[in-house]
Design a protein around this motif. Structure first.
Motif, mmCIF file in Angstrom:
data_model
loop_
_atom_site.group_PDB
_atom_site.id
_atom_site.type_symbol
_atom_site.label_atom_id
_atom_site.label_comp_id
_atom_site.label_asym_id
_atom_site.label_seq_id
_atom_site.Cartn_x
_atom_site.Cartn_y
_atom_site.Cartn_z
ATOM 1 N N HIS A 113 1.025 -1.080 -0.009
ATOM 2 C CA HIS A 113 -0.087 -0.129 0.011
ATOM 3 C C HIS A 113 0.893 1.279 0.257
ATOM 4 O O HIS A 113 1.998 1.498 0.771
ATOM 5 C CB HIS A 113 -0.732 0.108 1.104
ATOM 6 C CG HIS A 113 -1.971 0.886 1.280
ATOM 7 N ND1 HIS A 113 -1.859 2.380 1.256
ATOM 8 C CD2 HIS A 113 -3.155 0.819 0.918
ATOM 9 C CE1 HIS A 113 -3.024 3.039 1.178
ATOM 10 N NE2 HIS A 113 -3.966 2.024 0.762
ATOM 11 N N PRO A 114 0.636 2.236 -0.949
ATOM 12 C CA PRO A 114 1.411 3.298 -0.789
ATOM 13 C C PRO A 114 1.314 4.241 0.456
ATOM 14 O O PRO A 114 2.630 5.025 0.623
ATOM 15 C CB PRO A 114 0.740 4.269 -2.014
ATOM 16 C CG PRO A 114 -0.712 3.824 -2.251
ATOM 17 C CD PRO A 114 -0.627 2.384 -1.927
ATOM 18 N N LEU A 115 0.731 4.051 1.091
ATOM 19 C CA LEU A 115 0.602 4.651 2.624
ATOM 20 C C LEU A 115 0.785 3.749 3.657
ATOM 21 O O LEU A 115 0.479 4.069 4.912
ATOM 22 C CB LEU A 115 -0.778 5.362 2.835
ATOM 23 C CG LEU A 115 -1.101 6.306 1.690
ATOM 24 C CD1 LEU A 115 -2.549 6.807 1.725
ATOM 25 C CD2 LEU A 115 -0.300 7.647 1.597
ATOM 26 N N ALA A 116 1.654 2.551 3.496
ATOM 27 C CA ALA A 116 1.970 1.757 4.618
ATOM 28 C C ALA A 116 3.067 2.480 5.612
ATOM 29 O O ALA A 116 2.950 1.906 6.578
ATOM 30 C CB ALA A 116 2.423 0.372 3.978
ATOM 31 N N MET A 118 1.757 11.135 0.993
ATOM 32 C CA MET A 118 3.088 10.342 1.231
ATOM 33 C C MET A 118 3.957 11.202 1.941
ATOM 34 O O MET A 118 4.841 10.431 2.899
ATOM 35 C CB MET A 118 3.330 9.529 0.323
ATOM 36 C CG MET A 118 2.545 8.493 -0.389
ATOM 37 S SD MET A 118 3.323 8.115 -1.923
ATOM 38 C CE MET A 118 4.518 6.704 -1.211
#
Lengths: 467, 437
Positions: free
Chosen positions: A93-96, A296
């Motif tokens: 996930h890009p926001l992990a 991000m």
């Protein structure tokens, strides 16, 4: 062949999801969908066959020769696909958060390191999704730089008339007035024309080198020096980087920022028109203006799309870069240039090159004399190639050559393929003299022949309608 | 390795054939002092086995979560097997933009089918062949709605922060203004919008469901916007359109959105898919590639890139956008996804998203100190307060669960059809355990 909607059978479907194991929830009135979308209703076997049939009606570079000038259609290695499909990348996930995405950061950082070394730049972003998107990003660097200095009088971007159409469109998207300057007959910058337009309203220059006719501009240092002296910045359109990577660096030519099409130079697949990916590099003084995701990274920067860019495409490009390494990168460039020169000379004597000198990674054939003689146009020759299973070259570009066919074989074609291609060009050259009508009506064995584009534009049918 | 097939002997033979004796002569136009001295400061190339190992090691440095309860613009849905295998086919994968219709009917037809599916999903008349992602689709929509008199764009503050910032960046480019409409109770502030809809407003953009997961009253927002003479743009979640009222029925002039939920992997943010559709009235202002149906010389139905007079290679600096590609393979992926799901499957996926997220919400808000921050209907995301936030999220992560995203006022959670009840129960139990300490 039938459209997928015409194969649909009411009630047919695939079973993909388990029964819902929690209580259903109703949407409140006023929010509910009132119509059923006419999506196809098909079984998995119907679908597999429909898309396989479509796939058979596509020509990719991995299927055959694709000498489409300025597009760098090189072979797309299979290992790159395997790496991009690793669950350790696809499932992230890009926001992990940083702690859980160290591998993704390493991919981006390593790719940035390679590309900085190849281009002579000091900062790099992978946020843009395509070449044109990268141009937009790069010219925004120029705009922010001048704005940060309170230098508001710089309203003009200089673009040679031999440039790709995206260059002027990009400058306009960045609010600049476009100043087109005429090129010298060989597509190189006319120094006098450049000097005549440079001034305190110059924001920058956008340039492709090797240029769009496939020649290296030997005055490049003088050009970038003149622009800098006027207070402008120099933007390098990396569309033709494949000719020079590992041999000469845009940073050393005097450029301040650059975009690279990873789907050209670094062998990632074009996918029928995308997704590509683009890296935009810059010198250190422009780094603070590179785009970032508001969610991000930290807010307060510009950004050209959501998140970090087409990451899985960057994985492919990095795999390619690691495979080539310091020896392979210039080896690819040199062989791209060699292949282009070899093919040009093998064809010469039938169709003639527009510029009879050593070319870079691509060259232009000028068919204007041949057309006068036979009535057979560049278009007719291009369409005839389809019957031999060869994708046609780029047609009628650059616009400074009339009846142009632009060929870029790339380094991944063998001598045998180039010999075969040259033979076909020579055969067509003779055929056009004997039987021009046959070539006017080409292709003869393709899926379709000569679609009516005027009708498509005048009576647009842009979707299927339920009968 | 450089994938060059010619042997060293052949390369020498070719050099001689073009009348040269050395590599240096190929670059005779490059000034000598500019040529790189020595080699690039990079490692040597690797064999396929080595490179496979090196890149796999990087992938292993990422955490692989078994359950993902985070959305915020990137959603973890089930991807059917066929959706992965079709776009991996060599021909679809390695073709260029379909300039030569005679060699690309497969790509062109697949885009025509995609355009039709997007029209069906949104209720709109015309779709383009896709743009880079949902954020750029929103920015392109803002640009297509501007005319000489109306230059200012309004966007709801409840839209995704990356979307707002991308639209802001595109506006910065052309020197146009973007104004953000304030948020009240997690939704677009209707009264503020009414006041901000002045004569110079070109369009208003709202996201449905919005960044906080809530459903906006789009009918009312659309009416307000139209009453002020501006165009109404909706950013939609495509899975939610399995159950939610279409943008067309809400009065939208342009419908856009992020197509990632339609079978594309999370992939650390890309490649994704921006879809974009409009009414017949605005068809010729739609940017990007569009495929149209026509006939060939034999009268057979076929497909071509159409309406190119709008585009940059014809209009150069007069074009409203410089886009000259699409995300064709992602559009193909989305088409295969929609075809595999069919109308019933898509509705089922949407209903399960709602059911699972509401189940998660009920489970979490039953815990002490965990409350819904905003009231009102939501689709598959919601914001709760969360005591000891960092500790709770860390405990979830240790259990292989990526929890919700910390946002202002709490945590933004998401659940989709992919999670089983057992997975959700486990997550709720972990949160409960931390809060009970």
């Amino acid at each position: 062949m039938k459209l997928i909607f015409e194969k649909s059978v009411p009630g047919r479907h695939c079973d993909l999801l388990p029964k819902c194991d929690v209580d259903p929830v109703e949407l409140p009135e006023g929010f509910r969908r009132e119509t059923v979308p006419a999506l196809p209703e098909l079984s998995e076997v119907d679908l597999a066959r429909h898309y396989t049939e479509l796939n058979h009606r596509v020509h990719g570079v991995n299927c055959g020769f694709y000498p489409l000038g300025s597009c760098t259609m090189k072979y797309n290695p299979r290992i790159d696909e395997d790496m991009a499909a690793l669950p350790g990348f696809t499932g992230v996930h890009p926001l992990a958060g940083e702690k859980h995405t160290a591998g993704c950061r390493e991919v981006l950082d390593t790719a940035a390191k390679y590309l900085c070394e190849i281009t002579g730049m000091e900062g790099m972003t992978f946020q843009p999704a395509a070449g044109a998107h990268g141009e937009f990003t790069g010219v925004l660097l120029i705009k922010q730089y001048h704005a940060s200095r309170g230098d508001t009088k710089r309203r003009k971007i200089i673009v040679p008339d031999s440039a790709h159409g995206t260059n002027p469109a990009t400058a306009a998207m960045c609010g600049y007035e476009v100043v087109n300057i005429p090129s010298a007959p060989d597509g190189c910058v006319d120094l006098e024309a450049l000097k005549a337009v440079l001034g305190e309203d110059t924001a920058g220059l956008m340039l492709t080198n090797p240029n769009t006719v496939g020649l290296f501009d030997e005055n490049i240092l003088e050009i970038t020096r003149l622009v800098h002296e006027a207070g402008g910045l120099c933007y390098y359109d990396g569309a033709n980087l494949n000719a020079v990577m590992g041999v000469v660096r845009p940073g050393d030519m005097g450029f301040d920022c650059i975009h690279m099409n990873l789907h050209k130079t670094f062998a990632t697949p074009h996918g029928g028109g995308g997704p590509g990916a683009c890296a935009v590099g810059c010198k250190a003084f422009l780094k603070e203006f590179l785009p970032h995701s508001a969610l991000m990274d930290e807010p307060g920067h510009l950004q050209v799309r959501a998140f970090a860019g087409n990451f899985l495409v960057v994985v492919r490009a990095l795999t390619y870069l690691l495979t080539l390494g310091r020896e392979g990168i210039p080896e690819a460039a040199k062989n791209a240039v060699l292949n282009a020169n070899y093919l040009m000379r093998r064809i010469q004597g039938s169709f003639e090159p527009a510029f009879d000198r050593i070319c870079m990674h691509e060259f232009v054939l000028d068919l204007s004399e041949y057309k006068k003689e036979t009535g057979v146009s560049a278009l007719n020759v291009a369409k005839s190639l389809i019957d031999y299973g060869m994708h046609p070259p780029t047609m009628y570009f650059p616009m400074i050559v009339h009846e142009a066919l632009m060929l870029e074989p790339t380094e991944t074609e063998s001598k045998e393929t180039l010999d075969w291609a040259a033979e076909i060009f020579r055969e067509l050259y003779e055929l056009g003299k004997k039987d021009p009508d046959f070539m006017h009506n080409a292709p003869h064995q393709a899926q379709i022949a000569r679609p009516d584009e005027v009708r498509a534009a005048r009576q647009p049918v842009l979707r299927w309608q339920k009968g | 390795m450089s994938y060059v097939p010619s042997t060293p002997a052949q390369r020498q033979e070719m050099l001689r054939a073009v009348g040269l004796s050395s590599w240096r002569e190929l670059y005779r136009d490059v000034p000598a002092d500019m040529l790189l001295e020595g080699e690039l400061d990079l490692p040597s190339g690797m064999s396929e086995l080595e490179v496979g190992r090196a890149v796999s090691e990087m992938a292993e440095k990422n955490t692989r979560f078994s359950t993902i309860l985070r959305g915020a613009g990137a959603y973890d849905h089930y991807i059917p097997a066929l959706v992965k295998s079709i776009p991996a086919k060599e021909e679809f994968l390695t073709a260029y933009t379909p300039y030569q219709a005679e060699m690309s009917q497969g790509v062109l037809q697949s885009i025509f089918e995609y355009q039709t599916m997007i029209c069906e999903l949104t209720g709109m008349d015309v779709s383009n062949a896709s743009v880079y992602d949902g954020a750029t689709a929103a920015a392109e929509a803002a640009a297509m709605c501007r005319d000489r008199k109306c230059r200012v764009t309004l966007i709801s503050g409840a839209a995704h922060p990356d979307v707002i910032n991308t639209v802001r960046t595109y506006c910065y480019g052309t020197g146009d203004e973007l104004r953000v409409v304030p948020v009240k109770d997690g939704r677009t502030d209707m009264d503020a919008l009414r006041e901000m809809l002045t004569a110079e407003i070109a369009s208003f953009y709202v996201q449905q469901p919005n960044f906080f997961g809530l459903l906006e009253d789009c009918d009312a927002l659309g009416e307000l916007t139209h009453a002020a003479g501006a165009l109404f743009v909706m950013g939609c979640n495509p899975i939610s359109l399995g159950v939610l009222k279409t943008p067309r029925d809400c009065g939208a002039d342009v419908a856009v959105g992020e197509g990632q939920p339609l079978g594309l992997p999370l992939g650390y943010g890309g490649p994704y898919l921006g879809f974009m559709a409009t009414t017949n009235k605005h068809m010729r202002k739609l940017p990007g590639r569009i495929v149209g149906e026509t006939v060939d010389a034999k009268g057979e139905r076929c497909y071509v890139l159409s309406l190119q007079a709008r585009e940059q290679h014809i209009r150069r600096e007069k074009a409203s956008s410089n886009i000259c590609s699409n995300e064709a393979l992602c559009a193909l992926t989305a088409s295969v996804y929609l075809a595999v799901m069919g109308p019933q499957g898509l509705k089922e996926a949407a209903e399960q998203c709602m059911a699972k997220s509401h189940y998660l919400m009920r489970g979490l808000t039953a815990l002490p100190g965990v409350e819904l921050v905003y009231t009102g209907p939501f689709f598959h995301e919601f914001v709760t307060s969360l005591p000891r936030q960092a500790e709770v999220l860390a405990a979830l992560e240790q259990n292989g669960i990526l929890g919700g995203l910390p946002v202002e006022g709490g945590v933004l959670w998401c659940a989709t059809e992919k999670q089983s009840r057992a997975e959700l129960d486990k997550a709720i139990a972990v949160v409960e355990e931390v809060l009970a300490k």
